[in-house]
Enzyme design. Structure first.
Site, PDB file in Angstrom:
ATOM      1  N   ARG A 131       7.509   5.299  -9.472  1.00 39.73           N
ATOM      2  CA  ARG A 131       6.741   5.424  -8.090  1.00 39.73           C
ATOM      3  C   ARG A 131       6.406   6.815  -7.811  1.00 39.73           C
ATOM      4  NH1 ARG A 131       6.072   0.222  -4.720  1.00 39.73           N
ATOM      5  NH2 ARG A 131       5.029   1.771  -3.626  1.00 39.73           N
TER       6      ARG A 131
ATOM      7  N   HIS B 221      11.285  -5.150   3.773  1.00 40.74           N
ATOM      8  CA  HIS B 221       9.819  -5.411   3.396  1.00 40.74           C
ATOM      9  C   HIS B 221       9.474  -5.819   2.007  1.00 40.74           C
ATOM     10  CE1 HIS B 221       5.791  -4.946   4.748  1.00 40.74           C
ATOM     11  NE2 HIS B 221       5.467  -3.946   3.739  1.00 40.74           N
TER      12      HIS B 221
ATOM     13  N   GLY C 295       0.865  -1.339   0.113  1.00 47.64           N
ATOM     14  CA  GLY C 295       0.250   0.079   0.017  1.00 47.64           C
ATOM     15  C   GLY C 295       0.741   1.154   0.029  1.00 47.64           C
ATOM     16  N   GLY C 296       1.880   1.178  -0.475  1.00 53.32           N
ATOM     17  CA  GLY C 296       3.007   2.266  -0.442  1.00 53.32           C
ATOM     18  C   GLY C 296       2.678   3.534  -1.272  1.00 53.32           C
TER      19      GLY C 296
END
Length: 298
Positions: free
Chosen positions: A199, A275, A46-47
């Site tokens: 991103r 992560h 969910g970044g």
């Protein structure tokens, strides 16, 4: 709920990707797929700027020869629709909302059962779907999943704080994105510049920014993700947990309850990894996922 499809070749990842826009009762969901075999639905975290492709494009060449891989942009991300505050407030929060959309996507694409793989927020969605509709899940791969994890240390974690900060204050910036990605990874030198730029550019979408404020408000109202750990016993599918030992977003210690409560479960821990296992330990990730899922296809 008729999917609209186009096909294009991604020379970097190798396989040709078919794109679907599936009209669900909640709104359109964007899906890219490639390969053949048992369907494998891959759900991103969910970044800021996240999407199915941005999270998993580097893994496609290894997985598509064996599986029909579907990269889903979850509600609020990528090219899928952005839920409103009212939609999240009146429903089950982002996790339940996403599960409803995913089940409709599977139905529209004619998929009865599938392997599920999810990271972080996507791990929460995969876990929740396995709890709500266990008959739809062949095997389950969870990478540091939200909701199923009980933290032993302070919360929010370092990674969660960076996600909250990204759209606040002065808003998105390349510096903030670089800081965020450094927290996601154990080795910041592994951040490809194209990943940072991709991103960052995705995070500039005004609809994505508005959704993030809606999402954070929903988290505040609901006190975080839904407590999926309470119903771990409902997971029937064989489950593989993948975790970076040095994850600063969803920490390894919280995996203990999943090991205890999921009936058929195994855990692989990667040293010197944060992560994003699928990026930092790509070849090992690809091999472990292939082997685990192929055991279920025999």
């Amino acid at each position: 709920m008729t999917p609209v499809a186009t096909t294009w070749a991604d020379t970097a990842a190798g396989p040709a990707l078919t794109e679907h826009t599936v009209d669900t009762s909640l709104g359109p969901i964007f899906v890219q797929e490639a390969g053949s075999g048992t369907p494998l639905v891959m759900l991103h975290g969910g970044g800021p700027g996240a999407s199915g492709y941005s999270n998993y494009h580097q893994n496609l060449a290894a997985l598509t020869p064996r599986f029909r891989v579907l990269l889903v942009d979850q509600p609020g991300f990528g090219r899928s629709h952005k839920p409103t505050a009212e939609q999240l407030r009146d429903g089950e929060g982002i996790t339940g909302y996403t599960v409803t959309a995913l089940l409709e996507v599977l139905d529209a694409l004619g998929i009865g059962r599938a392997h599920l793989l999810g990271n972080s927020l996507g791990g929460a969605a995969a876990l929740a779907l396995a709890q709500r509709a266990p008959e739809r899940v062949e095997r389950l791969v969870l990478m540091a999943p939200g909701g199923g994890w009980l933290p032993f240390g302070p919360t929010p974690t370092e990674g969660q704080k960076e996600m909250f900060r990204y759209f606040n204050g002065s808003g998105p910036s390349q510096k903030k994105m670089r800081t965020y990605l450094r927290v996601m990874l154990h080795n910041a030198k592994q951040i490809p510049e194209e990943t940072l730029e991709e991103r960052y550019q995705a995070s500039l979408d005004p609809e994505h920014q508005d959704f993030y404020h809606v999402l954070n408000a929903s988290f505040a109202e609901r006190r975080g993700l839904d407590p999926l750990w309470r119903d771990l016993h409902l997971v029937k599918a064989p489950t593989l947990l993948l975790w970076g030992r040095d994850d600063r977003t969803i920490t390894l210690e919280g995996a203990q309850i999943m090991l205890k409560q999921i009936r058929d479960v195994q855990l692989h821990v990667f040293a010197n990894c944060g992560h994003w296992v699928q990026l930092e330990r790509r070849s090992e990730f690809d091999r472990l996922v292939r082997d685990f899922l192929e055991d279920g296809d025999e």
